[in-house]
Motif scaffolding. Sequence first.
Motif, PDB file in Angstrom:
ATOM      1  N   LYS A   1       0.822  -1.219   0.000  1.00  0.00           N
ATOM      2  CA  LYS A   1       0.000   0.000   0.000  1.00  0.00           C
ATOM      3  C   LYS A   1       0.857   1.272   0.000  1.00  0.00           C
ATOM      4  CE  LYS A   1      -1.819  -1.481   3.851  1.00  0.00           C
ATOM      5  NZ  LYS A   1      -1.177  -2.818   3.853  1.00  0.00           N
ATOM      6  N   THR A   2       1.852   1.289   0.867  1.00  0.00           N
ATOM      7  CA  THR A   2       2.655   2.508   0.976  1.00  0.00           C
ATOM      8  C   THR A   2       3.550   2.686  -0.250  1.00  0.00           C
ATOM      9  OG1 THR A   2       2.621   2.265   3.380  1.00  0.00           O
ATOM     10  CG2 THR A   2       4.245   3.780   2.469  1.00  0.00           C
ATOM     11  N   THR A   3       4.095   1.588  -0.749  1.00  0.00           N
ATOM     12  CA  THR A   3       4.915   1.677  -1.959  1.00  0.00           C
ATOM     13  C   THR A   3       4.081   2.234  -3.108  1.00  0.00           C
ATOM     14  OG1 THR A   3       6.091  -0.281  -1.179  1.00  0.00           O
ATOM     15  CG2 THR A   3       6.469   0.358  -3.455  1.00  0.00           C
TER      16      THR A   3
ATOM     17  N   GLY B   1       5.534   7.918   2.795  1.00  0.00           N
ATOM     18  CA  GLY B   1       5.483   6.971   3.900  1.00  0.00           C
ATOM     19  C   GLY B   1       6.626   5.980   3.815  1.00  0.00           C
ATOM     20  N   ILE B   2       6.962   5.383   4.959  1.00  0.00           N
ATOM     21  CA  ILE B   2       8.070   4.437   4.983  1.00  0.00           C
ATOM     22  C   ILE B   2       7.595   3.040   4.585  1.00  0.00           C
ATOM     23  CG2 ILE B   2       9.386   5.744   6.673  1.00  0.00           C
ATOM     24  CD1 ILE B   2       8.546   3.476   8.741  1.00  0.00           C
ATOM     25  N   VAL B   3       8.550   2.274   4.041  1.00  0.00           N
ATOM     26  CA  VAL B   3       8.254   0.957   3.474  1.00  0.00           C
ATOM     27  C   VAL B   3       9.210  -0.053   4.081  1.00  0.00           C
ATOM     28  CG1 VAL B   3       8.578  -0.339   1.332  1.00  0.00           C
ATOM     29  CG2 VAL B   3       7.393   1.865   1.277  1.00  0.00           C
TER      30      VAL B   3
ATOM     31  N   THR C   1       4.227  -1.972   9.017  1.00  0.00           N
ATOM     32  CA  THR C   1       5.174  -0.868   8.916  1.00  0.00           C
ATOM     33  C   THR C   1       4.444   0.453   9.132  1.00  0.00           C
ATOM     34  OG1 THR C   1       6.549  -2.139   7.414  1.00  0.00           O
ATOM     35  CG2 THR C   1       6.823   0.246   7.370  1.00  0.00           C
ATOM     36  N   THR C   2       3.303   0.606   8.465  1.00  0.00           N
ATOM     37  CA  THR C   2       2.530   1.846   8.601  1.00  0.00           C
ATOM     38  C   THR C   2       1.664   1.777   9.850  1.00  0.00           C
ATOM     39  OG1 THR C   2       2.485   2.018   6.202  1.00  0.00           O
ATOM     40  CG2 THR C   2       0.903   3.381   7.416  1.00  0.00           C
ATOM     41  N   ARG C   3       1.754   2.814  10.691  1.00  0.00           N
ATOM     42  CA  ARG C   3       0.998   2.797  11.944  1.00  0.00           C
ATOM     43  C   ARG C   3       0.067   3.998  12.102  1.00  0.00           C
ATOM     44  NH1 ARG C   3       5.859   1.030  15.993  1.00  0.00           N
ATOM     45  NH2 ARG C   3       5.891  -1.209  15.553  1.00  0.00           N
TER      46      ARG C   3
ATOM     47  N   VAL D   1      -5.148   8.180   1.041  1.00  0.00           N
ATOM     48  CA  VAL D   1      -4.972   7.953   2.474  1.00  0.00           C
ATOM     49  C   VAL D   1      -4.461   6.526   2.643  1.00  0.00           C
ATOM     50  CG1 VAL D   1      -5.982   8.167   4.759  1.00  0.00           C
ATOM     51  CG2 VAL D   1      -6.981   9.455   2.855  1.00  0.00           C
ATOM     52  N   ASP D   2      -3.150   6.431   2.840  1.00  0.00           N
ATOM     53  CA  ASP D   2      -2.512   5.134   3.062  1.00  0.00           C
ATOM     54  C   ASP D   2      -2.798   4.710   4.498  1.00  0.00           C
ATOM     55  OD1 ASP D   2      -0.821   2.920   2.990  1.00  0.00           O
ATOM     56  OD2 ASP D   2       0.963   4.121   3.446  1.00  0.00           O
ATOM     57  N   THR D   3      -3.170   3.455   4.684  1.00  0.00           N
ATOM     58  CA  THR D   3      -3.565   3.012   6.026  1.00  0.00           C
ATOM     59  C   THR D   3      -2.703   1.834   6.500  1.00  0.00           C
ATOM     60  OG1 THR D   3      -5.178   1.397   5.215  1.00  0.00           O
ATOM     61  CG2 THR D   3      -5.974   3.649   5.547  1.00  0.00           C
TER      62      THR D   3
HETATM   63 MG   LIG Z   1       2.436   0.667   4.721  1.00  0.00          MG
END
Ligand SMILES: [Mg+2]
Length: 300
Positions: free
Chosen positions: A24-26, A37-39, A45-47, A64-66
């Motif tokens: 998702k973040t990538t 966002g970090i990957v 990883t995503t908080r 909106v990355d979750t």
């Molecule tokens: Mg993520």
Amino acid sequence: MSSPEQTPHRSGFVALVGRPNAGKTTLTNALVGEKVGIVSNRPQTTRHAIRGVVHKPEGQIVLVDTPGLHKPKSLLGKRLNDVVRDTLSDVDVVVFCVPADQPVGTGDKFIARQLREIRAPIVVVVTKTDAANKQQVAEQLMAASQLVEAAEVVPVSAVKGDQVELLENLLIKLLPEGPPLYPEEQTTDEDVERQLAELVREAALEKVFQEVPHSLAVTIEEINRRPDRDLVEIHALLHVERNSQKPMLLGKGGSIIKAIGSEARVGMETLLGARVHLDLHVTVLGEWQDDPKKLNRLGY
Ligand SMILES: [Mg+2]
Ligand SMILES: Nc1nc2c(ncn2[C@@H]2O[C@H](COP(=O)(O)OP(=O)(O)OP(=O)(O)O)[C@@H](O)[C@H]2O)c(=O)[nH]1
């Protein structure tokens, strides 16, 4: 005044959901064209919900990355799922990410059930197509399209950039008409302090094993700007849950923490456009994942 043949500008919110590690973040970073966002290859990883803005002449997508939706094992896990549910309640489109390189499983079905009550159109994205062969991708497209009633099903590789622009255009078409919600130059509303803390966590996630990634939280204790010397001094704390995790993060003779610092510093210097002196300390914050007060203190 716009002429009738001119297509109207569209704008709105698009939530990216999927199980932990689905990409998702990538994908968010690829769509925005910048790292918001970090990957990492560690799950969860995503908080927090991270907004990334895609600016196009035809419209503006606020992504909106979750956090990865999962069966929670801790209070942190529950809170992360709540972040996803809160986000879902208020978006125009949902992107459901299903990785191409792993079979559709109970984790995806669990998410599909959560999406049943959502009224927003759902776009299923089969991610990481570069990591699977053509037949696997075709099978995954079939399997993924059976998970939910999807407006579209799209295969994408965020790492290779395959189909990213197509997805962008398709998302804009699903958004309501409206003016841009963010100014042109803004790509995220993440504050700098949180981005700095996340860069430390990202560097650490790569270098630690076993249960340490889950037990790790980072806070920024101090930022001193020294304009006279084009230098920013940053003090960060790495919180682990148990004494036994401290040496795992420090490494022999401090080798691991040193490597984390060097890597995080590079990202920080790019972010701040200045030289950075980074000071890292490891501290034990006992069982913080299940303690409401400690979670609040860490910003979760
Ligand atoms: Mg993520
Ligand atoms: N080969 C390949 N790997 C990818 C792609 N997208 C993501 N990955 C890898 O998959 C892992 C997880 O990526 P993330 O973007 O952090 O996944 P996520 O869904 O945000 O994960 P959580 O935040 O933990 O829920 C990382 O190691 C990425 O490099 C892709 O398009 N191709």
